[in-house]
Write an enzyme that holds these catalytic residues in place. Sequence first.
Site, short mmCIF file in Angstrom:
data_model
loop_
_atom_site.label_atom_id
_atom_site.label_comp_id
_atom_site.label_asym_id
_atom_site.label_seq_id
_atom_site.Cartn_x
_atom_site.Cartn_y
_atom_site.Cartn_z
N GLY A 2 0.82 -1.20 0.00
CA GLY A 2 0.00 0.00 0.00
C GLY A 2 0.86 1.25 0.00
O GLY A 2 1.96 1.28 -0.53
N ILE A 13 2.59 2.75 2.29
CA ILE A 13 3.90 2.65 2.94
C ILE A 13 4.80 1.67 2.20
O ILE A 13 5.96 1.98 1.89
CB ILE A 13 3.75 2.24 4.41
CG1 ILE A 13 3.01 3.34 5.18
CG2 ILE A 13 5.12 1.97 5.04
CD1 ILE A 13 2.62 2.95 6.59
N THR A 62 7.36 -2.28 11.58
CA THR A 62 7.07 -0.89 11.95
C THR A 62 5.58 -0.59 11.76
O THR A 62 5.18 0.56 11.71
CB THR A 62 7.89 0.09 11.08
OG1 THR A 62 7.61 -0.16 9.69
CG2 THR A 62 9.39 -0.08 11.31
N ALA A 63 4.77 -1.65 11.67
CA ALA A 63 3.34 -1.49 11.37
C ALA A 63 2.49 -1.65 12.63
O ALA A 63 2.21 -0.67 13.33
CB ALA A 63 2.93 -2.48 10.29
N ARG A 64 2.08 -2.87 12.94
CA ARG A 64 1.27 -3.15 14.12
C ARG A 64 1.83 -4.40 14.80
O ARG A 64 2.17 -5.38 14.13
CB ARG A 64 -0.20 -3.40 13.73
CG ARG A 64 -0.94 -2.17 13.22
CD ARG A 64 -1.22 -1.19 14.34
NE ARG A 64 -2.01 -0.04 13.90
CZ ARG A 64 -1.50 1.10 13.48
NH1 ARG A 64 -0.19 1.24 13.43
NH2 ARG A 64 -2.29 2.10 13.12
N GLU A 123 2.74 -1.47 25.59
CA GLU A 123 3.62 -0.30 25.55
C GLU A 123 3.36 0.58 26.77
O GLU A 123 2.20 0.80 27.12
CB GLU A 123 3.39 0.50 24.26
CG GLU A 123 3.74 -0.30 23.01
CD GLU A 123 3.55 0.48 21.72
OE1 GLU A 123 3.24 1.70 21.78
OE2 GLU A 123 3.71 -0.10 20.64
N HIS A 171 8.15 2.88 19.37
CA HIS A 171 6.99 3.26 18.56
C HIS A 171 7.19 4.66 17.96
O HIS A 171 6.39 5.58 18.18
CB HIS A 171 5.71 3.20 19.38
CG HIS A 171 4.48 3.00 18.55
ND1 HIS A 171 3.38 2.31 18.97
CD2 HIS A 171 4.19 3.39 17.28
CE1 HIS A 171 2.45 2.30 18.03
NE2 HIS A 171 2.92 2.95 16.98
N ALA A 199 8.09 5.17 14.44
CA ALA A 199 8.15 5.18 12.98
C ALA A 199 7.36 6.32 12.35
O ALA A 199 7.80 6.93 11.38
CB ALA A 199 7.68 3.84 12.43
#
Length: 359
Positions: free
Chosen positions: A195, A197, A275-277, A306, A325, A327
């Site tokens: 997509g 990114i 670096t997504a979920r 987190e 977290h 990115a």
Amino acid sequence: MTFKDKDVWGEIKMTKTKILCVADGGITRDLMQQMHELEQYNADVTIIEDKEMYAMGPITDRMLLIEHNGVDAAPTCRELLENCADKDILVVHVASINKEIINACKNLKVAAVLRGGYENADVAALTEKNIKLINAPWRSANAVADFTVGMMIAENKNIARSHKLIFEGKWCKKYVNQEYIHDMRAMTAGIIGFGYIGQRVAERLKGFGTKVVVYDPYIDKSKFANSGVEFMELDQLLETADFVSVHLRLSEKTHHFIGAEELQKMKKTAYLINTARSGLVDTAALVTSLRNKDIGGAAIDVYDEEPLPKNHPYLQLNNITLTSHLAGTSCDTMKNSVEIGVEDLKRYLTGKSMLNVRN
């Protein structure tokens, strides 16, 4: 979109489209001022503030809460509830557009969530009432793409590990991956999810001469015939890539998309980048794989909990790069969010189709 009405003299007049914007510590009142541009299209823009979301700390906590537990897990923004009844359009950042808000709105036609995701909106409830939902899908795409490539290099070249050891008074010249540190031009990057990114990651890697292979069963591959990337099935990508970078949206279908089985298919010298979920990767399986040296290493920016607990097993590993977290962090991300929202709402107010509709 404007609506005609008659005044007391029977003359036709144009009723203004009422837009309510909710600023917070991320998209501030100053940034949200750009929404006033919409007033030239017969709109009336009101800006309020979600005072509970006053800084990025609470905002990150709220995003994580909703990501893991759904939109109903977060409290309703009282300022939004008290001001939304007569509005045609709602614009929020992290304030929830939940059933309570939706039911309180008598005229709502568009809900805009100025984030890459839209977990803080009840999509089903909006769809049921034929209310369009839009978001800002690429607001942090450049920031995350930059960061992802940086994580690849940091893990491969031991940048973060060397930094840490120097602060500890150690001058290390040999690392656990010493036998498979390569130039980026000699490596293959596998991108899962192509997509906004994923495409930008590929563009950046081309500058290094890195070969890029892609798995994404949902896109029209013909649109990328001249992009210089090679499309593969998932198993082939996992067996081929030196970097496996995940760029999927988290859903029931993609939860633990990378688990023990997928990790076993990766090369022993390959690095996993997330670096997504956090939910896209089975953390326990990754820890086991790294501990057993089944893969070369990992670079992780997102976590199931987190801040990362002090006793987390990641912290016992010597083949992982960790960041807190970060990115999507960029001074440009929030500005981009508002610009994307303004442009789509301009289209709506002038009778054109919006570009980022999600329902």
